[in-house]
Design a protein around this motif. Structure first.
Motif, PDB file in Angstrom:
ATOM      1  N   ALA A 127      -0.251   7.409  13.654  1.00  0.00           N
ATOM      2  CA  ALA A 127       1.043   6.897  12.828  1.00  0.00           C
ATOM      3  C   ALA A 127       0.628   5.871  11.633  1.00  0.00           C
ATOM      4  O   ALA A 127      -0.508   5.332  11.867  1.00  0.00           O
ATOM      5  N   VAL A 128       1.641   5.782  10.815  1.00  0.00           N
ATOM      6  CA  VAL A 128       1.472   4.904   9.758  1.00  0.00           C
ATOM      7  C   VAL A 128       2.917   4.035   9.692  1.00  0.00           C
ATOM      8  O   VAL A 128       3.990   4.605   9.594  1.00  0.00           O
ATOM      9  N   PHE A 129       2.801   2.725  10.068  1.00  0.00           N
ATOM     10  CA  PHE A 129       4.014   2.072  10.163  1.00  0.00           C
ATOM     11  C   PHE A 129       4.352   1.793   8.659  1.00  0.00           C
ATOM     12  O   PHE A 129       3.823   1.322   7.567  1.00  0.00           O
ATOM     13  N   VAL A 130       5.881   1.677   8.674  1.00  0.00           N
ATOM     14  CA  VAL A 130       6.422   1.461   7.526  1.00  0.00           C
ATOM     15  C   VAL A 130       7.817   0.421   7.729  1.00  0.00           C
ATOM     16  O   VAL A 130       8.146   0.377   8.514  1.00  0.00           O
ATOM     17  N   THR A 131       8.052  -0.255   6.511  1.00  0.00           N
ATOM     18  CA  THR A 131       9.164  -1.156   6.741  1.00  0.00           C
ATOM     19  C   THR A 131      10.403  -0.513   6.617  1.00  0.00           C
ATOM     20  O   THR A 131      10.717   0.589   6.245  1.00  0.00           O
ATOM     21  N   THR A 132      11.594  -1.321   7.076  1.00  0.00           N
ATOM     22  CA  THR A 132      13.001  -0.540   6.994  1.00  0.00           C
ATOM     23  C   THR A 132      13.423  -0.504   5.813  1.00  0.00           C
ATOM     24  O   THR A 132      14.266   0.523   5.388  1.00  0.00           O
ATOM     25  N   ASP A 133      12.843  -1.377   4.796  1.00  0.00           N
ATOM     26  CA  ASP A 133      13.090  -0.910   3.354  1.00  0.00           C
ATOM     27  C   ASP A 133      12.178  -0.149   2.468  1.00  0.00           C
ATOM     28  O   ASP A 133      12.245  -0.155   1.331  1.00  0.00           O
ATOM     29  N   GLY A 134      11.311   0.600   3.263  1.00  0.00           N
ATOM     30  CA  GLY A 134      10.717   2.013   2.626  1.00  0.00           C
ATOM     31  C   GLY A 134       9.309   1.460   2.103  1.00  0.00           C
ATOM     32  O   GLY A 134       8.964   2.143   1.317  1.00  0.00           O
ATOM     33  N   GLY A 148      10.405  -1.691  12.108  1.00  0.00           N
ATOM     34  CA  GLY A 148      11.611  -2.394  12.375  1.00  0.00           C
ATOM     35  C   GLY A 148      11.944  -3.724  11.805  1.00  0.00           C
ATOM     36  O   GLY A 148      12.820  -4.290  12.341  1.00  0.00           O
ATOM     37  N   TYR A 149      11.160  -4.019  10.800  1.00  0.00           N
ATOM     38  CA  TYR A 149      11.503  -5.176   9.848  1.00  0.00           C
ATOM     39  C   TYR A 149      11.487  -4.924   8.547  1.00  0.00           C
ATOM     40  O   TYR A 149      10.758  -3.776   8.194  1.00  0.00           O
ATOM     41  N   ALA A 201      -6.736  -2.464  -5.838  1.00  0.00           N
ATOM     42  CA  ALA A 201      -5.541  -3.244  -5.897  1.00  0.00           C
ATOM     43  C   ALA A 201      -5.095  -3.484  -4.762  1.00  0.00           C
ATOM     44  O   ALA A 201      -5.161  -2.652  -3.839  1.00  0.00           O
ATOM     45  N   TYR A 202      -4.249  -4.440  -4.166  1.00  0.00           N
ATOM     46  CA  TYR A 202      -3.344  -4.894  -3.325  1.00  0.00           C
ATOM     47  C   TYR A 202      -2.089  -4.521  -3.972  1.00  0.00           C
ATOM     48  O   TYR A 202      -1.696  -5.617  -4.924  1.00  0.00           O
ATOM     49  N   GLU A 203      -1.126  -3.936  -3.288  1.00  0.00           N
ATOM     50  CA  GLU A 203      -0.007  -3.779  -3.950  1.00  0.00           C
ATOM     51  C   GLU A 203       1.242  -3.354  -2.916  1.00  0.00           C
ATOM     52  O   GLU A 203       0.909  -3.223  -1.740  1.00  0.00           O
ATOM     53  N   THR A 204       2.244  -3.425  -3.234  1.00  0.00           N
ATOM     54  CA  THR A 204       3.539  -2.933  -2.616  1.00  0.00           C
ATOM     55  C   THR A 204       3.511  -1.466  -2.730  1.00  0.00           C
ATOM     56  O   THR A 204       3.871  -0.866  -3.792  1.00  0.00           O
ATOM     57  N   VAL A 205       3.467  -0.759  -1.557  1.00  0.00           N
ATOM     58  CA  VAL A 205       3.344   0.357  -1.597  1.00  0.00           C
ATOM     59  C   VAL A 205       4.356   1.277  -1.132  1.00  0.00           C
ATOM     60  O   VAL A 205       4.648   1.288   0.165  1.00  0.00           O
ATOM     61  N   PRO A 206       5.313   2.038  -1.933  1.00  0.00           N
ATOM     62  CA  PRO A 206       6.142   2.824  -1.104  1.00  0.00           C
ATOM     63  C   PRO A 206       6.003   4.033  -0.465  1.00  0.00           C
ATOM     64  O   PRO A 206       4.816   4.530  -0.630  1.00  0.00           O
ATOM     65  N   VAL A 207       6.759   4.328   0.433  1.00  0.00           N
ATOM     66  CA  VAL A 207       6.275   5.445   1.483  1.00  0.00           C
ATOM     67  C   VAL A 207       6.012   6.645   0.928  1.00  0.00           C
ATOM     68  O   VAL A 207       5.232   7.451   1.144  1.00  0.00           O
ATOM     69  N   ALA A 208       6.624   7.004  -0.340  1.00  0.00           N
ATOM     70  CA  ALA A 208       6.641   8.107  -1.045  1.00  0.00           C
ATOM     71  C   ALA A 208       5.190   8.491  -1.633  1.00  0.00           C
ATOM     72  O   ALA A 208       4.426   9.467  -1.688  1.00  0.00           O
ATOM     73  N   ASP A 209       4.342   7.234  -1.945  1.00  0.00           N
ATOM     74  CA  ASP A 209       3.159   7.192  -2.208  1.00  0.00           C
ATOM     75  C   ASP A 209       2.002   7.894  -1.229  1.00  0.00           C
ATOM     76  O   ASP A 209       1.217   8.249  -1.605  1.00  0.00           O
ATOM     77  N   LEU A 210       2.411   7.904  -0.066  1.00  0.00           N
ATOM     78  CA  LEU A 210       1.485   8.346   0.935  1.00  0.00           C
ATOM     79  C   LEU A 210       1.269   9.848   0.817  1.00  0.00           C
ATOM     80  O   LEU A 210       0.259  10.279   0.892  1.00  0.00           O
ATOM     81  N   ALA A 211       2.315  10.688   0.443  1.00  0.00           N
ATOM     82  CA  ALA A 211       2.207  12.041   0.428  1.00  0.00           C
ATOM     83  C   ALA A 211       1.803  12.383  -0.984  1.00  0.00           C
ATOM     84  O   ALA A 211       1.384  13.820  -1.074  1.00  0.00           O
ATOM     85  N   THR A 212       2.062  11.786  -2.169  1.00  0.00           N
ATOM     86  CA  THR A 212       1.631  12.175  -3.414  1.00  0.00           C
ATOM     87  C   THR A 212       0.433  11.551  -3.993  1.00  0.00           C
ATOM     88  O   THR A 212      -0.078  11.971  -4.972  1.00  0.00           O
ATOM     89  N   ALA A 213      -0.345  10.588  -3.266  1.00  0.00           N
ATOM     90  CA  ALA A 213      -1.475  10.093  -3.752  1.00  0.00           C
ATOM     91  C   ALA A 213      -2.866  11.217  -3.720  1.00  0.00           C
ATOM     92  O   ALA A 213      -2.410  12.204  -3.091  1.00  0.00           O
ATOM     93  N   ASP A 214      -3.532  11.083  -4.593  1.00  0.00           N
ATOM     94  CA  ASP A 214      -4.992  12.195  -4.809  1.00  0.00           C
ATOM     95  C   ASP A 214      -5.535  12.076  -3.223  1.00  0.00           C
ATOM     96  O   ASP A 214      -6.188  13.132  -3.236  1.00  0.00           O
ATOM     97  N   ALA A 215      -5.559  10.882  -2.634  1.00  0.00           N
ATOM     98  CA  ALA A 215      -6.266  11.114  -1.349  1.00  0.00           C
ATOM     99  C   ALA A 215      -5.968   9.845  -0.521  1.00  0.00           C
ATOM    100  O   ALA A 215      -5.483   8.901  -1.095  1.00  0.00           O
ATOM    101  N   GLY A 216      -6.109   9.999   0.699  1.00  0.00           N
ATOM    102  CA  GLY A 216      -5.822   8.548   1.485  1.00  0.00           C
ATOM    103  C   GLY A 216      -6.781   8.495   2.713  1.00  0.00           C
ATOM    104  O   GLY A 216      -7.138   9.622   3.052  1.00  0.00           O
TER     105      GLY A 216
END
Length: 294
Positions: free
Chosen positions: A185-192, A146-147, A240-255
């Motif tokens: 759940a995994v929370f995501v931002t309104t800007d993805g 929501g933010y 690394a600490y990074e800004t992670v786009p939502v799409a990376d959740l499903a395309t990562a090698d593992a999570g």
């Protein structure tokens, strides 16, 4: 969870240098009445907490948890906890743990409304059985927090990054995930961008790199994630600490979802899309996380 013990603290000021703390502790019945009706932790969720894993009597990562408790107190404008007093209280409660996995919860509340002092206590309980989520993994869905990613910079009153007792939204998110047929759940931002799970940090593997969303986004900096990154770096992996786009959740090698009690739960699907699960590597991670860690 089955309660094992509880201890109430008379919170000392952060600059109190006494060496003996027993007079500031009171053992209470964890199943009995303890808090007054005006207690703001119950009335408004106005307080902070930490949950520590206890394995075979050893309390994990006491220093990092106390540092985060102090950080949460600062963000919420609560009196700074006295680290020596809390360490002594943790050690006393730990004597009741015995073998197996337990969870110790530290709570610091603003106290009774218009009261003179904050309220503090520690509980010890048998940890839930997390063996299935550690071995088989968890299905997650993404939920909008929501933010936007920069909310913490523009709205510090949201107390983002503090581990507060106001967990109503977190629990509602887990119920919504279960309604959608997932485990968490995994929370995501309104800007993805990816934030965190309601009760866990998110770590992704991309090749030999391990990435987690930056705490600058106003998420809780996970103590288990910090410990795991140290372990991985010692093994020669990059973190690394990074800004992670939502799409990376499903395309990562593992999570994985990481927390002090559940430890490393591999993500096996995101919004219905399967994610690879490396069970052997996950077992190795959990073996480390179950070992004594200070």
């Amino acid at each position: 969870m089955a309660w094992r013990s509880a201890l109430v603290l008379d919170p000392a000021s952060s600059d109190d240098t006494r060496e003996e703390w027993d007079a500031t502790f009171r053992v209470v019945d964890p199943d009995g009445p303890v808090l007054p009706l005006g207690e703001l932790s119950a009335q408004r969720g106005d307080g902070i907490f930490e949950s520590l894993g206890v394995v075979d009597g050893h309390v994990q990562e006491v220093g990092p948890h106390l540092a985060r408790l102090a950080r949460s107190a600062e963000l919420c404008e609560l009196p700074a906890p006295n680290p020596a007093q809390w360490r002594a209280a943790i050690a006393r409660v730990a004597t009741e743990a015995g073998s197996g996995e337990n969870v110790m919860k530290l709570v610091l509340s603003r106290g009774v409304e218009q009261g003179p002092t904050p309220t503090a206590w520690i509980t010890l309980a048998t940890a839930p059985d997390n063996s299935r989520s550690r071995s088989e993994g968890v299905d997650v869905v993404t939920l909008d927090r929501g933010y936007a990613l920069d909310a913490s910079a523009h709205a510090p009153w949201l107390q983002l990054g503090a581990k507060t007792l106001s967990y109503g939204v977190n629990m509602a998110a887990i119920r919504e995930a279960q309604r959608r047929g997932a485990d968490d759940a995994v929370f995501v931002t309104t800007d993805g961008f990816v934030l965190e799970a309601p009760t866990a940090s998110v770590v992704l593997r991309v090749g030999d790199r391990f990435v987690t969303p930056s705490p600058a986004a106003g998420i809780l900096h996970g103590t288990t994630q910090l410990s795991l990154f140290s372990f991985l770096e010692a093994r020669g992996f990059s973190t690394a600490y990074e800004t992670v786009p939502v799409a990376d959740l499903a395309t990562a090698d593992a999570g994985w979802l990481l927390s002090s009690v559940r430890l490393a739960a591999p993500i096996r699907s995101v919004d219905g899309t399967p994610v690879p699960v490396d069970r052997a590597f996950t077992d190795e991670l959990n073996a480390y996380l179950l070992s004594p860690r200070d």
